[in-house]
Every structure is written in structure tokens, then in C-alpha cells.
Design an enzyme around this catalytic site. Sequence first.
Site, PDB file in Angstrom:
ATOM      1  N   ASP A  34       0.826  -1.232   0.000  1.00 58.34           N
ATOM      2  CA  ASP A  34       0.000   0.000   0.000  1.00 58.34           C
ATOM      3  C   ASP A  34       0.847   1.262   0.000  1.00 58.34           C
ATOM      4  OD1 ASP A  34       0.694  -0.416   2.713  1.00 58.34           O
ATOM      5  OD2 ASP A  34      -1.350  -0.133   3.484  1.00 58.34           O
ATOM      6  N   GLU A 157      -2.414   7.582  12.695  1.00 60.13           N
ATOM      7  CA  GLU A 157      -1.262   6.686  12.915  1.00 60.13           C
ATOM      8  C   GLU A 157       0.051   7.447  12.705  1.00 60.13           C
ATOM      9  OE1 GLU A 157      -1.177   3.429  13.765  1.00 60.13           O
ATOM     10  OE2 GLU A 157      -3.278   2.859  13.548  1.00 60.13           O
ATOM     11  N   ASP A 169      -5.549  -0.602   5.893  1.00 58.68           N
ATOM     12  CA  ASP A 169      -6.363  -1.031   7.028  1.00 58.68           C
ATOM     13  C   ASP A 169      -7.573  -0.127   7.214  1.00 58.68           C
ATOM     14  OD1 ASP A 169      -4.214  -2.668   7.232  1.00 58.68           O
ATOM     15  OD2 ASP A 169      -3.422  -1.789   9.066  1.00 58.68           O
ATOM     16  N   TYR A 219       8.743  -1.701  11.142  1.00 61.01           N
ATOM     17  CA  TYR A 219       7.807  -1.395  10.048  1.00 61.01           C
ATOM     18  C   TYR A 219       8.236  -0.128   9.297  1.00 61.01           C
ATOM     19  CZ  TYR A 219       3.442  -0.236   7.627  1.00 61.01           C
ATOM     20  OH  TYR A 219       2.510   0.070   6.666  1.00 61.01           O
TER      21      TYR A 219
HETATM   22  C1  GLA Z   1      -0.017  -2.721   8.472  1.00 62.49           C
HETATM   23  C2  GLA Z   1      -0.227  -1.306   7.933  1.00 62.49           C
HETATM   24  C3  GLA Z   1      -0.811  -1.343   6.519  1.00 62.49           C
HETATM   25  C4  GLA Z   1      -0.008  -2.260   5.600  1.00 62.49           C
HETATM   26  C5  GLA Z   1       0.240  -3.607   6.270  1.00 62.49           C
HETATM   27  C6  GLA Z   1       1.141  -4.492   5.467  1.00 62.49           C
HETATM   28  O1  GLA Z   1      -1.224  -3.365   8.673  1.00 62.49           O
HETATM   29  O2  GLA Z   1      -1.079  -0.581   8.772  1.00 62.49           O
HETATM   30  O3  GLA Z   1      -0.875  -0.030   5.987  1.00 62.49           O
HETATM   31  O4  GLA Z   1       1.188  -1.655   5.209  1.00 62.49           O
HETATM   32  O5  GLA Z   1       0.787  -3.470   7.574  1.00 62.49           O
HETATM   33  O6  GLA Z   1       0.544  -4.828   4.271  1.00 62.49           O
END
Ligand code: GLA
Length: 378
Positions: A34, A157, A169, A219
Site C-alpha cells: 500500500d 497513525e 487497514d 515497520y
Molecule cells: C499494516 C499497515 C498497513 C499495511 C500492512 C502491510 O497493517 O497498517 O498499511 O502496510 O501493515 O501490508
Amino acid sequence: MKEKIKEQFKQRFGTDCVTYASAGRINLIGEHTDYNGGFVFPGAIDKYIMAAININGTDKVRVYSMDMDAYCEFGLKEEDAPQEQWARYIFGVCRETIKRGGIVKGFDTVFAGNVPLGAGLSSSAALESCFAFALNDMFNDNKIDKFELAKIGQSTEHNYCGVNCGIMDQFASVFGKKDCLMRLDCRSLEHEYFPFHPEGYKLVLLNSKVKHELVDSPYNKRRESCERVAATLGVETLRDASYTMLADVRDKISDEDYRRARYVIGEKQRVLDVCDALERGDYETVGRCMFETHDGLSRDYEVSCEELDYLNDVARECGVTGSRIMGGGFGGCTINLVKDDRYDNFIATAREKFNAKYGHEPEVINVIISDGAHKVED
Ligand code: GLA
């Protein structure tokens, strides 16, 4: 859940209230694509965050979390940010709504949920989307469009919770529709609903119970790797990158960045392949792509962990059609597409073997693809 929340609201605040809910999500395929301008393929699930709310006529928000048995009060100015992480999700949604010209006034709220925390099912996006939807309904005559609601959650976020997440999400939580997965092009925001009832198969999640916590997790580092490679290639995002282009800059980037980008380029195509396969009813291809995603996430993107790799191995041994780590990674669940006649054996074997190795069983989570953010009628 609704009755319990309403009753708690009445006891605590003594007034009537309106109830809203928003959902957690699964993602069939398209992980870490994304924020690279690629495609994702999520759906909202029958696990919710639910909030009872009433305007209180002050400039304060008073909020009680039933699950944590915790209370917090905050104002609506930037300097009023609460310390508690859980309350910052709600504060962030208020602030991001205001920043976009929306109206937010003081309100009282009680909320609770059944989206497992830290399992990669986006409980935080469900919380954000629930409040973004509610504030739009209560104060803004629903004038803020749905993508903006998702972006309010995403910016929360980024600006209040320290996770530079993509849009998947919050999109899934706001746009979710019963029995449908959604393919979202994260660059153009075009999206399409795909009815999803895999005849003869079950979709089941196995929660390793290794807590995934994206705040302070690597992340954000994954995202930085991708951005570095895109900058070296001279493209806006890896959406515009190909394997050939990547090979051309191999000497200019670190091996780690190379592998991160290699995964993303492959995953971008896999989402499209899975959509085509679904239209043909070809679940074998869907499953093969899921295994490929797992391998990429584990070896190249390095967001898996021992327990999730083990669950994936057990899935292969049991003849599961497709299995992979789901969500941001660093713990949480695998998502598994299993033929009906292999389901019982798979679940029993996974329970037994995982327990023998790690001292606890994985939690089996069956999900139904459901509606996203909505007002809960009385
Ligand atoms: C988390 C993030 C999303 C996406 C996923 C991996 O859930 O919030 O935006 O990047 O990881 O696909």
C-alpha cells in the site's frame, strides 16, 4: 456487546447515546504494497470496535475503554494530547478531522471491541474508523467522504501514534462490504468489490499469539528501504519499478534494500494474478501465490518470525491450499485457505505440533467477511 456498552454508558454518563461500529480486516494478498503505491486485496471481518457516544456540550472528550477499564479526558486543541497510547487514537481522529475543516465538539464515549489486539487484524484502524465515522455523522452531516475518513485514520497513525502505515487497514475498515473482498489501487484509489465465497474451501486465521506491535517496530524501516530504492530509480514509488530496473541499480543499493524491493515488485503482480485466478475460480493459483508471498515476506522482507514460519510449514505438510503471514508482520496470524476436507486435520495438527514446540496452541480465528464502519441501529 452493544447492550453492555450502552448500559455502561448510561451508568457512567447518565444520558442516552448513539452506537457506532467499525471492523477489523483480513488481507488475502498484497502485503506492504500500500505505501508503495501498489494493490491490496482486503476485506472487513465480523470483529468490531464499537462505541457509544453522546455530545456533552463542553469542549472536552471523556472516554472510557471497557476492555482496559481505563478512563481518560482530553481537550480538542493540539496541546491537549493525552499521554495514554490508546486515547491518542481517538484524540488523533478528532484532531485530523478538525485539521480538514470538520467540526468536532466535546463528547462522552464508552467503547469496547472483539478484534484481537496485536494479531495483525487492525484493531487500531477499527478504532480510528469507528470514531472518524461517528464524528462525521454526529457533527458533520456526513459531508466528509469515505476516503477522507480512511485518511483521517491513517494520518492519526502517522501524526499521533508513530506508525507510517499505508491506507489499507483504514480503507478496509471504512469501505468493507459483506461477502466481498476489495481490490484497491493505492495510487489512484480506484477500487473494485469482488464477491468472495470460495465453494469447498475455508478461510481460517491461526494466531501465533506472538504480539505484533508496529509502534517502534521495524515497520517504518521497511518503508524507508522502499523509498530509498524508489529514489535511486528516480520513480515516485516502487509501483513504477520492474525487476529489470532493479537489476540495473543493484550495485548502487544495499543488499537489504535490494531484497525489500524485490519482494514488493513480486507482490504487486501477485495481487493482480490472484484477482484473475479468483474470477476463474482457480483457487490453486490463489493458494500458490499466498505461499509465494509468505516466502517473500519471510526471506526478502524479513517481517516473519519463527512461530509464523512454523505455522506455514505445518500448513504445507497438511496440504493446505495457501497460507501466509498476514498484515504488517513481526507476529500475529497466518491466513490459510484450506479445502473443506482437509480443514479438521489441519487445525488438529497445527494445534498439536505448535503446542508441542511453543508451549501454547495457536488461536483459531474463523472470520466472516462483513460490513465496515456503520451506525448500529437500536
Ligand atoms: C499494516 C499497515 C498497513 C499495511 C500492512 C502491510 O497493517 O497498517 O498499511 O502496510 O501493515 O501490508
